[in-house]
Design a protein around this motif. Structure first.
Motif, short mmCIF file in Angstrom:
data_model
loop_
_atom_site.label_atom_id
_atom_site.label_comp_id
_atom_site.label_asym_id
_atom_site.label_seq_id
_atom_site.Cartn_x
_atom_site.Cartn_y
_atom_site.Cartn_z
N SER A 253 -42.47 -5.23 10.78
CA SER A 253 -42.92 -5.27 12.17
C SER A 253 -42.35 -6.48 12.92
N GLU A 254 -42.18 -7.61 12.22
CA GLU A 254 -41.65 -8.81 12.89
C GLU A 254 -40.20 -8.61 13.33
N GLN A 255 -39.40 -8.03 12.42
CA GLN A 255 -37.98 -7.82 12.75
C GLN A 255 -37.73 -6.49 13.45
N ARG A 256 -38.79 -5.71 13.60
CA ARG A 256 -38.70 -4.39 14.26
C ARG A 256 -37.68 -3.48 13.57
N LEU A 257 -37.80 -3.43 12.25
CA LEU A 257 -36.92 -2.58 11.45
C LEU A 257 -37.62 -1.26 11.17
N TRP A 258 -36.89 -0.16 11.34
CA TRP A 258 -37.44 1.17 11.09
C TRP A 258 -36.49 2.00 10.25
N ASP A 259 -37.10 2.80 9.40
CA ASP A 259 -36.40 3.83 8.63
C ASP A 259 -36.40 5.08 9.52
N VAL A 260 -35.23 5.65 9.82
CA VAL A 260 -35.14 6.77 10.75
C VAL A 260 -34.18 7.84 10.22
N LEU A 261 -34.26 9.03 10.84
CA LEU A 261 -33.23 10.05 10.67
C LEU A 261 -32.50 10.17 12.00
N ILE B 236 -22.89 1.99 10.84
CA ILE B 236 -23.43 0.62 10.88
C ILE B 236 -22.72 -0.16 11.99
N GLY B 237 -23.53 -0.88 12.78
CA GLY B 237 -22.97 -1.66 13.89
C GLY B 237 -23.08 -0.96 15.23
N ASN B 238 -23.26 0.38 15.22
CA ASN B 238 -23.43 1.10 16.50
C ASN B 238 -24.72 0.69 17.19
N LYS B 239 -24.69 0.73 18.52
CA LYS B 239 -25.92 0.49 19.29
C LYS B 239 -26.32 1.78 20.00
N LEU B 240 -27.64 1.98 20.09
CA LEU B 240 -28.19 3.15 20.79
C LEU B 240 -29.09 2.66 21.91
N TYR B 241 -29.02 3.33 23.07
CA TYR B 241 -29.79 2.94 24.26
C TYR B 241 -30.79 4.03 24.60
N PHE B 242 -32.03 3.61 24.86
CA PHE B 242 -33.11 4.57 25.13
C PHE B 242 -33.71 4.32 26.51
N GLY B 243 -34.15 5.40 27.14
CA GLY B 243 -34.79 5.31 28.47
C GLY B 243 -33.75 5.34 29.57
N ASP B 244 -34.15 5.82 30.73
CA ASP B 244 -33.24 5.92 31.88
C ASP B 244 -32.66 4.56 32.25
N ASP B 245 -33.45 3.52 32.00
CA ASP B 245 -33.00 2.16 32.38
C ASP B 245 -32.50 1.36 31.16
N ASP B 246 -32.27 2.07 30.04
CA ASP B 246 -31.83 1.39 28.80
C ASP B 246 -32.76 0.24 28.42
N SER B 247 -34.07 0.45 28.62
CA SER B 247 -35.04 -0.63 28.40
C SER B 247 -35.29 -0.91 26.91
N LEU B 248 -34.78 -0.03 26.06
CA LEU B 248 -34.92 -0.23 24.61
C LEU B 248 -33.56 0.00 23.97
N VAL B 249 -33.18 -0.92 23.10
CA VAL B 249 -31.88 -0.83 22.43
C VAL B 249 -32.13 -0.93 20.93
N PHE C 25 -34.68 -2.60 16.25
CA PHE C 25 -34.89 -2.45 17.69
C PHE C 25 -34.83 -3.81 18.36
N LEU C 26 -34.13 -3.86 19.49
CA LEU C 26 -33.99 -5.10 20.27
C LEU C 26 -34.80 -4.90 21.54
N TYR C 27 -35.86 -5.69 21.66
CA TYR C 27 -36.75 -5.52 22.82
C TYR C 27 -37.37 -6.85 23.19
N ASP C 28 -37.25 -7.21 24.47
CA ASP C 28 -37.85 -8.46 24.94
C ASP C 28 -39.30 -8.20 25.32
N GLY C 29 -40.19 -8.61 24.47
CA GLY C 29 -41.61 -8.38 24.75
C GLY C 29 -42.39 -8.52 23.45
#
Length: 349
Positions: A89-97, A106-119, A135-139
Motif C-alpha cells: 500500500s505504501e509503494q502503491r504496487l498492484w498485481d494486475v492482468l 516493463i518500463g511502459n507507462k499507462l494513463y487513466f482518466g480523461d485528465d490523465d489524473s492517474l499514471v 501507481f503514481l499519484y499525488d495525494g
C-alpha cells in the motif's frame, strides 16, 4: 475422478446476462441427497428448509471496481487493466492482468482518466498476462483508493457480452457485502434480499459471516485430466471467533449448517480442527475440493449452476454425489434454468 467426468454441453441461451428483477425470485432447484429427489421452487422458498437454531454461513466479501481502462504512453493504445491484489500500500504496487498483454512491457507507462489524473508504471512481468504496476499519484492513500474507485468499473464476468450498467454496481454485490477485496462476487449470495434475510432472522436462523476475497483463480478452468495435479490460486481468508462460536454451537446441537456458496464452503473447509469444529483463521487458502472429499462442517449448501470443467462444479460433485449432480444438471438444462453469476440457484440438503 478425472477432468472428463465434468464435461457437459451448455446451450448458450442459458447463460444469464441480466439478474432476476427481484433478488429472491430466481428459480431454486432443491436436491435432497438422502431421498435422491429433485424439486423446483422459487428462491424465497428457501426459508421453508430452515428452522430455529440453524445457521447460514455467508461470505461478506465486497467486490471492488477492479476493471480500469487506460492509454499507453506515446501510442495512446487502449489497455484494459484488471486489478487482482494490492502488494504494497505504501509503494502503491498492484498485481494486475493487462489486455492486450503483448503491447505492455516493463518500463511502459499507462494513463487513466480523461485528465490523465492517474499514471501507472509497469515494473515487472508475472505471467503471460500478469504485470506488477506501480501507481503514481499525488495525494494520500485514501485519495488514491478513491481515485481507483472513481475510474474503475464493476468487474462483471467476461462471458456477459454487454456493457456494464449502473445497476451492475449494486446487483453484482451481495446485500451483506462489507469487507472490500474481491474481484468477483460470491454469487450464491446474490439471491438474498433484505426482506428474505429479515424473515430468516425472525424465524430464528443465525448467520455466521466469514470473509474470503474471491480472486479470478476460482474461475480458472482445470486443464489437467488428473485433478490432484491442479493448483488453485491463493485467496485471502478471515474467520473470526464469533463465526466459529455460532457454527460450533449449531454443530453440537446437530442443527442444519448451510454454506452459502462455494466460497463459504471453501473458507470453512480450510480451517477445521481435529475435532471437526471450525477454527478462527487469518491468512490465505488455496484449498481445492474435489471428489472424494469428507465435509467437516456444513451439511447443506446453496450454490449457483457452474461451468463445465470448473473447480466449482467439482466441489458440488463432492458434496452432492456425482451421479445425483449429473442428473440435476441434465434436468436444469431441460427445464431451462439460468447458469452462472446472474443465474438460478440450487439448494443441496
Amino acid at each position: 475422478m478425472k477432468l472428463s467426468h465434468f464435461q457437459f454441453n451448455l446451450p448458450k441461451e442459458l447463460l444469464a446476462e441480466f439478474p432476476a428483477e427481484n433478488r429472491d425470485e430466481s428459480r431454486l432447484m432443491v436436491i435432497d441427497r438422502q431421498k435422491q429427489t429433485i424439486e423446483h421452487k422459487m428462491f424465497k422458498d428457501v426459508i421453508n428448509y430452515f428452522d430455529d437454531g440453524d445457521v447460514l454461513i455467508l461470505n461478506n466479501t465486497k467486490v471492488f471496481p477492479a476493471r480500469l481502462y487506460g492509454n499507453k504512453e506515446k501510442t495512446g493504445a487502449r489497455i484494459e487493466v484488471f486489478l487482482l491484489r494490492e502488494l504494497n500500500s505504501e509503494q502503491r504496487l498492484w498485481d494486475v492482468l493487462v489486455d492486450p498483454a503483448r503491447k505492455i512491457r516493463i518500463g511502459n507507462k499507462l494513463y487513466f482518466g480523461d485528465d490523465d489524473s492517474l499514471v501507472a508504471e509497469v515494473i515487472d512481468n508475472t505471467t503471460s498476462r500478469g504485470r506488477t504496476l506501480r501507481f503514481l499519484y499525488d495525494g494520500s492513500y485514501e485519495e488514491f483508493r478513491n481515485k481507483l474507485t472513481e475510474l474503475g468499473e464493476t468487474p462483471i464476468p467476461k462471458y456477459i457480452n454487454r456493457e456494464v450498467t449502473a445497476e451492475d454496481a449494486e446487483r453484482y454485490q451481495t446485500i451483506y457485502a462489507k469487507e472490500e477485496g474481491a474481484v468477483a462476487a460470491p454469487t450464491a449470495g446474490l439471491h438474498f434480499s433484505k426482506h428474505l434475510l429479515k424473515k430468516l432472522e425472525i424465524k430464528g436462523i443465525n448467520f455466521a459471516e466469514v470473509t474470503l476475497h474471491v480472486g479470478l483463480g476460482t474461475f480458472n478452468p482445470v486443464e489437467v485430466e488428473d485433478l490432484s495435479k491442479h493448483k488453485m490460486d491463493s485467496e485471502e481468508l478471515i474467520i473470526n471467533q464469533q463465526a466459529c462460536d455460532i457454527v460450533n454451537t449449531a454443530k453440537a446441537a446437530k442443527k442444519r449448517i448451510c454454506a452459502v456458496g462455494t466460497t463459504s464452503m471453501r473458507a470453512i473447509e480450510s480451517s477445521v480442527s481435529s475435532q471437526n469444529t471450525l477454527n478462527p483463521y487469518e491468512g490465505w487458502t488455496n484449498k481445492f475440493i474435489f471428489p472424494p472429499h469428507d465435509f467437516s462442517i456444513a451439511n447443506c449448501m446453496i450454490t449457483n449452476f457452474h461451468t463445465p470443467k470448473s473447480t466449482l462444479l467439482m466441489m458440488i460433485s463432492a458434496f452432492c454425489g456425482h451421479d445425483l449432480m449429473k442428473r440435476a444438471y441434465e434436468e436444469a438444462i431441460k427445464e431451462e434454468y439460468k447458469f452462472y453469476s446472474y443465474g438460478d440457484a440450487m439448494l443441496i440438503i
